[in-house]
Design a protein around this motif. Sequence first.
Motif, PDB file in Angstrom:
ATOM      1  N   PRO A 125       0.960  -1.307   0.004  1.00 42.93           N
ATOM      2  CA  PRO A 125       0.084   0.066  -0.045  1.00 42.93           C
ATOM      3  C   PRO A 125       0.890   1.107  -0.095  1.00 42.93           C
ATOM      4  O   PRO A 125       1.571   1.643   0.911  1.00 42.93           O
ATOM      5  N   PHE A 143      -3.264   0.084  -1.414  1.00 42.78           N
ATOM      6  CA  PHE A 143      -3.956   0.983  -0.490  1.00 42.78           C
ATOM      7  C   PHE A 143      -5.278   1.167  -0.420  1.00 42.78           C
ATOM      8  O   PHE A 143      -5.974   1.169   0.616  1.00 42.78           O
ATOM      9  N   LEU A 146      -7.214  -1.377   1.698  1.00 44.28           N
ATOM     10  CA  LEU A 146      -7.224  -0.948   3.520  1.00 44.28           C
ATOM     11  C   LEU A 146      -8.476  -0.025   3.734  1.00 44.28           C
ATOM     12  O   LEU A 146      -8.808  -0.157   4.877  1.00 44.28           O
ATOM     13  N   CYS A 147      -9.117   0.531   2.715  1.00 46.41           N
ATOM     14  CA  CYS A 147     -10.219   1.402   2.720  1.00 46.41           C
ATOM     15  C   CYS A 147     -11.320   0.985   2.507  1.00 46.41           C
ATOM     16  O   CYS A 147     -11.693   0.052   1.337  1.00 46.41           O
ATOM     17  N   LEU A 161      -5.844   4.956  10.669  1.00 44.87           N
ATOM     18  CA  LEU A 161      -4.968   5.033   9.443  1.00 44.87           C
ATOM     19  C   LEU A 161      -4.495   6.559   9.151  1.00 44.87           C
ATOM     20  O   LEU A 161      -3.344   6.456   8.745  1.00 44.87           O
ATOM     21  N   PHE A 192      -4.215  -2.617  12.985  1.00 43.86           N
ATOM     22  CA  PHE A 192      -5.385  -2.031  12.089  1.00 43.86           C
ATOM     23  C   PHE A 192      -6.197  -3.228  11.667  1.00 43.86           C
ATOM     24  O   PHE A 192      -5.712  -4.194  11.359  1.00 43.86           O
ATOM     25  N   ASP A 194      -8.638  -4.296   8.771  1.00 43.93           N
ATOM     26  CA  ASP A 194      -9.120  -3.948   7.461  1.00 43.93           C
ATOM     27  C   ASP A 194     -10.628  -4.265   7.150  1.00 43.93           C
ATOM     28  O   ASP A 194     -11.465  -5.030   8.321  1.00 43.93           O
ATOM     29  N   ARG A 200      -4.488  -6.647  11.567  1.00 40.73           N
ATOM     30  CA  ARG A 200      -3.002  -6.504  10.973  1.00 40.73           C
ATOM     31  C   ARG A 200      -2.207  -5.483  11.613  1.00 40.73           C
ATOM     32  O   ARG A 200      -2.676  -4.596  12.081  1.00 40.73           O
ATOM     33  N   LEU A 202       0.438  -2.903  10.964  1.00 40.56           N
ATOM     34  CA  LEU A 202       0.888  -2.068   9.939  1.00 40.56           C
ATOM     35  C   LEU A 202       2.208  -1.416  10.399  1.00 40.56           C
ATOM     36  O   LEU A 202       2.222  -0.774  11.403  1.00 40.56           O
ATOM     37  N   LEU A 221       3.095   1.592   3.383  1.00 42.14           N
ATOM     38  CA  LEU A 221       2.851   0.586   4.590  1.00 42.14           C
ATOM     39  C   LEU A 221       3.111  -0.798   4.229  1.00 42.14           C
ATOM     40  O   LEU A 221       3.045  -1.375   2.991  1.00 42.14           O
ATOM     41  N   ASP A 223       2.933  -4.875   5.981  1.00 45.83           N
ATOM     42  CA  ASP A 223       2.131  -5.790   7.021  1.00 45.83           C
ATOM     43  C   ASP A 223       3.214  -6.517   7.717  1.00 45.83           C
ATOM     44  O   ASP A 223       3.924  -7.492   7.244  1.00 45.83           O
TER      45      ASP A 223
END
Length: 820
Positions: A125, A143, A146-147, A161, A192, A194, A200, A202, A221, A223
């Motif tokens: 990401p 990326f 992740l959103c 984030l 975080f 997801d 995860r 990050l 970013l 993992d």
Amino acid sequence: MFGPPAHSALLDLVGDPVLTLRADLSALRANPAAREWLGSDAVEGWRLLRHAAGARLESWLREAAHAIDTGRMPPPAPPLKLADGQRATLHLLRERPNWLLHARLIAADPGDPPLAEWLALSPLPMLLADVAGGALLRHNAAFDALCASSPRHLNDLPDLLQALLGWNRGVPLPALTAQRPQDGPLVTEAEFVDPQGRHRWLQARLRLWRHDGRALLLAGLEDQSALHERDLAHQQLDALMDTAAVGLATFQPEAGWLKAHRKGSPFKAGAKSHVGATGSLQGISRDIVEAASLPEFERLQRALKKGDPVEVRYAVRHPELGRRWLLTRVAPGLLAGGRRSTSVVTLDVTAQAQAENALLLRAESERAVLDSVLVGIVTVGPDGIEWMNRSARRMFGCELEDVQGQPMGVLAPEDDDHAFHAEPGTDVFECRLRGRDGREFWVIGNAVQTPREDGQTQLTYALLDIDRRRQAEAQSRVAQASLARIIEAAPLAISLHDAATLSIVKLNQAAATMAGRPENALLGHGPAALFGDAEADHVRADMREALASLAVVQREYRLGRKGDASTTRIWDTRFLHLNNLGSGDTPELLLVVASDVTEQRAAEEARLQAAIAQRELLVREVHHRIKNNLQGVAGLLQQIAARRPEVAPVLKEAVGQVQAIAQVYGLQVGATGPLLLKRVFEAIVGSVQRMQGRVITTAAEGGALLNDWCLPEAEAIPIALSLNELLGNALRHSNGAQVRCQLICDTAGVTVEIVNAGRLPEGFALLNVKSGVSGLGLVRALLPRRSAILSLEQAGDDVVCRLELIPPSVVHNAATKSSS
């Protein structure tokens, strides 16, 4: 940040030079931009660049690599100036197991299409955002995953984030805005969740780019969940190992590290000890291993190197705890990933080793100890006597072979009631025994039954020879009887008192005569019955002193009827503490011995008075002769003065001084002790009047006190000479006028006041007068400084001289009489 090595194609699309470095920081691969920068052979170009840049670049590479491996922010790279004038900023990134070196040239533009392609092709990401407004300029598909939706602004991102990207509700973090081009990336970490609900861990690396007046945020970013879980597992394992009661260590040859916990471990707590290619374990220093244990320790080291199982016990010398025994067990194993590991368990077995050694020493030295004691030890089993120590063999005059296997009765007289013929008990017994040599003696002892290994019991006799003690007790009884007869027949007053109560235990007839009461009436009474009530308190104090000092205390007491001096007798008394005479159960006693020394003291007093009278007679005769001799000397000086007028004044002054001394010795004739001050005053005034041929008006104040103040023998002549000088001085300076002299006595002391017509010189002070042989100088030299005060003052047309005398220059007659 750049992903695993499988994505090397991505690096080829990046416009900036990027090098893939090995663990030793040598070049492994280079993208086209790096080859264009360093030459076609980028590996050799990187080596030449490192050599040209020197120690600063090498130091930064090592420090940055160490900082990244330990999770810290790497230091900024030193500015790198190239030969063609370009400048480059280096950034070191971790791409396990290798490193990525990113070189940013000053002419490079962060917004060029290669960067956009890099963002699009990166599996990690990544995003590019405007720091001023927060708008997202570019971001890749990784990326977006992740959103929950496709964001257009940093504020559209979840709060966690945003925090990872250094953004806090429309405001960038100060640490991000303060980032300089030469600084390393800002690293943030957080857990975080997801959109799929997966947890995860990050890690974000943030870089601030400034271009054409704009501040752009480039973020990547990664993992780190697997690494985080592994670190958490290591922490839990470390906590478990640190709470263990034994020393634990895990050794991984492939990774090249050793992990040991702190409690009970011979290794440093929590330390990682790097090892060489041979994999030797250096947790315990060879220097602290005792020489006798070195072979075992070497065997342990060989097993650790080979990974073989072994169990070794060895001794070490701890600098604080001293000698310690350690038991180390080595067990090889395999980790979940297939990697080899070696578990090392170390136990402190000092207590166990000491217990084993103690048992061995006890078994070896038991007989030696029993042989060395002074008490006879005899062991009797079911078949008779089994063993005797040295003291028992000496006591019975035989060897063990002579009585071995026989009953204890062979060592006792032929008496059926003897303790050796009866069943032994637990009580202490006292009996007579017969040795093999025929000698009979007394012993005190006891018998103890103890179980044997075969299930039967054995008797152990402990016997102490008390024959000498019984003989000493018999001798003590004889001595006490003899002492009692001596006390009774002695002409001295002798009494024995209990040390605790001071009451009379025994006394003789002379002591009863001293007390004036029968013997039976005095027994059990205190010192008052023997010495009277008047001296009872003093006698008790002296008795206590004798008991405390354990030495002879001597005192004299005057005993008799009160008010009747003819019945007073003087007793020379001595006290002695008798500490446990005889047996141990005899109470402590105090011996009092008194003798009548009345006649002896009377004779001594008579001799003393005769000696005093003879001395006083001799002193009076000596004083009389000294006076006559001094007057003869004064007469001779007067004759010389008459013949030699030029020295007449000096001789006249000397004659006055000699006459003053003669007057003092004349007063001492027939007198005892200090001289009455009034008589000395009158004698000196009369002597001065005769010498000067003038009349001095005298007066005296003080009444009865005039006859109380005296001059000590040591001060009589100095004060007499001082009066003589002061009176002569007043007559010389009075110009024929009348001189007045007054003697004043009070309870504090004596004052002599001399007044004559005249005037003191301007600025006169007694302190300025130096000591001399005449006049005021002689007076200052003769007078005692602490108990005599001399003053000269101007009172109108007269000069007043005051001489104040206080004790000890003068003494009170009452004090003199009391001291005599």
